[in-house]
Design a protein around this motif. Structure first.
Motif, PDB file in Angstrom:
ATOM      1  N   ASP A 130       3.726   0.336  14.997  1.00 10.55           N
ATOM      2  CA  ASP A 130       2.274   0.556  14.928  1.00 10.55           C
ATOM      3  C   ASP A 130       1.848   0.884  13.498  1.00 10.55           C
ATOM      4  O   ASP A 130       0.797   0.417  13.028  1.00 10.55           O
ATOM      5  N   ALA A 131       2.648   1.688  12.800  1.00  7.05           N
ATOM      6  CA  ALA A 131       2.345   2.034  11.405  1.00  7.05           C
ATOM      7  C   ALA A 131       2.435   0.802  10.515  1.00  7.05           C
ATOM      8  O   ALA A 131       1.643   0.641   9.575  1.00  7.05           O
ATOM      9  N   ALA A 132       3.400  -0.069  10.794  1.00 13.48           N
ATOM     10  CA  ALA A 132       3.522  -1.307  10.017  1.00 13.48           C
ATOM     11  C   ALA A 132       2.286  -2.177  10.194  1.00 13.48           C
ATOM     12  O   ALA A 132       1.763  -2.748   9.226  1.00 13.48           O
ATOM     13  N   LEU A 133       1.798  -2.283  11.426  1.00 10.44           N
ATOM     14  CA  LEU A 133       0.598  -3.089  11.672  1.00 10.44           C
ATOM     15  C   LEU A 133      -0.617  -2.499  10.967  1.00 10.44           C
ATOM     16  O   LEU A 133      -1.469  -3.242  10.450  1.00 10.44           O
ATOM     17  N   GLN A 134      -0.689  -1.167  10.915  1.00  5.70           N
ATOM     18  CA  GLN A 134      -1.784  -0.529  10.186  1.00  5.70           C
ATOM     19  C   GLN A 134      -1.674  -0.814   8.697  1.00  5.70           C
ATOM     20  O   GLN A 134      -2.676  -1.057   8.007  1.00  5.70           O
ATOM     21  N   PHE A 135      -0.441  -0.793   8.193  1.00  6.49           N
ATOM     22  CA  PHE A 135      -0.189  -1.137   6.783  1.00  6.49           C
ATOM     23  C   PHE A 135      -0.677  -2.554   6.488  1.00  6.49           C
ATOM     24  O   PHE A 135      -1.349  -2.798   5.476  1.00  6.49           O
ATOM     25  N   PHE A 136      -0.362  -3.477   7.364  1.00  2.22           N
ATOM     26  CA  PHE A 136      -0.799  -4.856   7.158  1.00  2.22           C
ATOM     27  C   PHE A 136      -2.319  -4.964   7.163  1.00  2.22           C
ATOM     28  O   PHE A 136      -2.892  -5.771   6.415  1.00  2.22           O
ATOM     29  N   ASN A 137      -2.979  -4.166   7.997  1.00  2.00           N
ATOM     30  CA  ASN A 137      -4.445  -4.172   8.019  1.00  2.00           C
ATOM     31  C   ASN A 137      -5.033  -3.545   6.759  1.00  2.00           C
ATOM     32  O   ASN A 137      -6.033  -4.024   6.216  1.00  2.00           O
ATOM     33  N   ASP A 138      -4.401  -2.457   6.300  1.00  2.00           N
ATOM     34  CA  ASP A 138      -4.920  -1.742   5.131  1.00  2.00           C
ATOM     35  C   ASP A 138      -4.813  -2.568   3.862  1.00  2.00           C
ATOM     36  O   ASP A 138      -5.636  -2.416   2.946  1.00  2.00           O
ATOM     37  N   ASN A 144      -7.380  -5.084  -1.958  1.00  2.00           N
ATOM     38  CA  ASN A 144      -6.922  -3.842  -1.312  1.00  2.00           C
ATOM     39  C   ASN A 144      -5.694  -3.292  -2.010  1.00  2.00           C
ATOM     40  O   ASN A 144      -5.588  -2.084  -2.267  1.00  2.00           O
ATOM     41  N   VAL A 145      -4.743  -4.180  -2.296  1.00  2.00           N
ATOM     42  CA  VAL A 145      -3.505  -3.775  -2.973  1.00  2.00           C
ATOM     43  C   VAL A 145      -3.818  -3.213  -4.349  1.00  2.00           C
ATOM     44  O   VAL A 145      -3.316  -2.146  -4.734  1.00  2.00           O
ATOM     45  N   PHE A 146      -4.645  -3.913  -5.096  1.00  2.00           N
ATOM     46  CA  PHE A 146      -4.993  -3.474  -6.442  1.00  2.00           C
ATOM     47  C   PHE A 146      -5.679  -2.112  -6.420  1.00  2.00           C
ATOM     48  O   PHE A 146      -5.306  -1.206  -7.180  1.00  2.00           O
ATOM     49  N   ASP A 147      -6.672  -1.956  -5.554  1.00  3.74           N
ATOM     50  CA  ASP A 147      -7.408  -0.692  -5.497  1.00  3.74           C
ATOM     51  C   ASP A 147      -6.469   0.475  -5.205  1.00  3.74           C
ATOM     52  O   ASP A 147      -6.611   1.560  -5.782  1.00  3.74           O
ATOM     53  N   TYR A 148      -5.516   0.259  -4.308  1.00  2.00           N
ATOM     54  CA  TYR A 148      -4.579   1.329  -3.965  1.00  2.00           C
ATOM     55  C   TYR A 148      -3.597   1.606  -5.097  1.00  2.00           C
ATOM     56  O   TYR A 148      -3.387   2.764  -5.479  1.00  2.00           O
ATOM     57  N   THR A 149      -3.016   0.570  -5.652  1.00  2.00           N
ATOM     58  CA  THR A 149      -1.978   0.793  -6.677  1.00  2.00           C
ATOM     59  C   THR A 149      -2.545   1.447  -7.929  1.00  2.00           C
ATOM     60  O   THR A 149      -1.825   2.177  -8.612  1.00  2.00           O
ATOM     61  N   GLU A 150      -3.802   1.220  -8.211  1.00  3.52           N
ATOM     62  CA  GLU A 150      -4.380   1.841  -9.401  1.00  3.52           C
ATOM     63  C   GLU A 150      -4.520   3.357  -9.257  1.00  3.52           C
ATOM     64  O   GLU A 150      -4.772   4.050 -10.236  1.00  3.52           O
ATOM     65  N   THR A 151      -4.334   3.874  -8.052  1.00  5.22           N
ATOM     66  CA  THR A 151      -4.381   5.328  -7.841  1.00  5.22           C
ATOM     67  C   THR A 151      -2.993   5.960  -7.942  1.00  5.22           C
ATOM     68  O   THR A 151      -2.873   7.187  -7.876  1.00  5.22           O
ATOM     69  N   LEU A 152      -1.951   5.145  -8.099  1.00  4.86           N
ATOM     70  CA  LEU A 152      -0.581   5.630  -8.057  1.00  4.86           C
ATOM     71  C   LEU A 152      -0.028   5.908  -9.452  1.00  4.86           C
ATOM     72  O   LEU A 152      -0.500   5.349 -10.441  1.00  4.86           O
ATOM     73  N   THR A 153       0.987   6.760  -9.482  1.00  5.09           N
ATOM     74  CA  THR A 153       1.768   6.910 -10.708  1.00  5.09           C
ATOM     75  C   THR A 153       2.688   5.699 -10.830  1.00  5.09           C
ATOM     76  O   THR A 153       2.904   4.955  -9.868  1.00  5.09           O
ATOM     77  N   ILE A 154       3.259   5.501 -12.014  1.00  7.39           N
ATOM     78  CA  ILE A 154       4.158   4.363 -12.216  1.00  7.39           C
ATOM     79  C   ILE A 154       5.366   4.424 -11.270  1.00  7.39           C
ATOM     80  O   ILE A 154       5.718   3.411 -10.649  1.00  7.39           O
ATOM     81  N   PRO A 155       6.026   5.578 -11.097  1.00 10.00           N
ATOM     82  CA  PRO A 155       7.138   5.620 -10.132  1.00 10.00           C
ATOM     83  C   PRO A 155       6.701   5.280  -8.706  1.00 10.00           C
ATOM     84  O   PRO A 155       7.433   4.617  -7.968  1.00 10.00           O
ATOM     85  N   GLN A 156       5.515   5.730  -8.313  1.00 13.05           N
ATOM     86  CA  GLN A 156       5.013   5.396  -6.979  1.00 13.05           C
ATOM     87  C   GLN A 156       4.733   3.896  -6.858  1.00 13.05           C
ATOM     88  O   GLN A 156       5.017   3.279  -5.833  1.00 13.05           O
ATOM     89  N   MET A 157       4.162   3.336  -7.922  1.00 15.07           N
ATOM     90  CA  MET A 157       3.890   1.902  -7.953  1.00 15.07           C
ATOM     91  C   MET A 157       5.163   1.094  -7.771  1.00 15.07           C
ATOM     92  O   MET A 157       5.203   0.085  -7.061  1.00 15.07           O
TER      93      MET A 157
END
Length: 215
Positions: A130-138, A144-157
């Protein structure tokens, strides 16, 4: 003692594979192909055939065709050891972790050897799916990917975007028309040429040239 083999394992994980996802051959790997991306779920386990398996969890990954087609086009003319330009690699994703109510300690230690023992871990595995399906939706789009990754630190990225992270990130920035693409891509090229001369440096230069040519 009952016998438990790959056939039994696949029968069990097939029970919780999402609708619309097709198992790939005789492996616990399920994909759903969409127009612009491929969604991938993999069940990872220690296999103790013919006795049992320990199903530790799942991974959820997305292959964005546009990213991987650009990457592979450059890879064909500037090959790097250990990378296959005929494969569409994962773009983002990884192990499904930190899901509330999932007993990861149970998953790491529980032997599945029959229907009854599978039913002990089945609810936890279902929560992971279920979490994987939510990940695919998010992360249904590169934006979506870009907006999220720009909030991360380099190690998190680096744990989210598949390696080589800076190069795939360069492609993503270009495809979403990030105003910082030019400065970032030049920084990556300068860094690889200085610190990683050879295949990686040559690839990074060629990748920037390809992306710049897209206009």
């Amino acid at each position: 003692m009952a016998v438990y083999n790959k056939k039994d394992f696949l029968i069990h994980v097939d029970q919780i594979a999402p609708n619309g996802y097709k198992r790939q051959g005789e492996e616990p790997w399920y994909i759903k192909k969409l127009a612009d991306r491929e969604l991938r779920i993999y069940f990872f386990a220690n296999k103790y055939y013919p006795h049992s398996v320990v199903i530790h969890g799942i991974s959820a990954d997305i292959c964005f065709y546009q990213v991987e087609e650009i990457y592979n086009e450059v890879l064909r003319s500037h090959p790097m050891e250990g990378q296959d330009s005929n494969e569409k690699s994962d773009t983002v994703g990884g192990a499904v972790l930190n899901v509330a109510a999932v007993d990861y300690a149970l998953l790491d230690t529980h032997d599945v050897e029959d229907d009854a023992s599978f039913n002990v871990v089945k609810p936890h595995l279902q929560l992971l799916v279920d979490a994987a399906l939510q990940f695919f939706n998010d992360y249904a789009t590169l934006q979506n990917v870009f907006d999220y990754t720009e909030t991360l630190t380099i190690p998190q990225m680096a744990k989210f975007i598949h390696k080589p992270m800076p190069l795939r990130r360069m492609i993503i920035k270009k495809l979403v028309n990030d105003p910082n693409y030019g400065a970032y891509s030049q920084q990556i090229v300068n860094n690889t040429v200085t610190n990683y001369p050879g295949e990686l440096a040559n690839f990074s230069v060629a990748l920037k040239d390809k992306l710049d040519s897209l206009g």
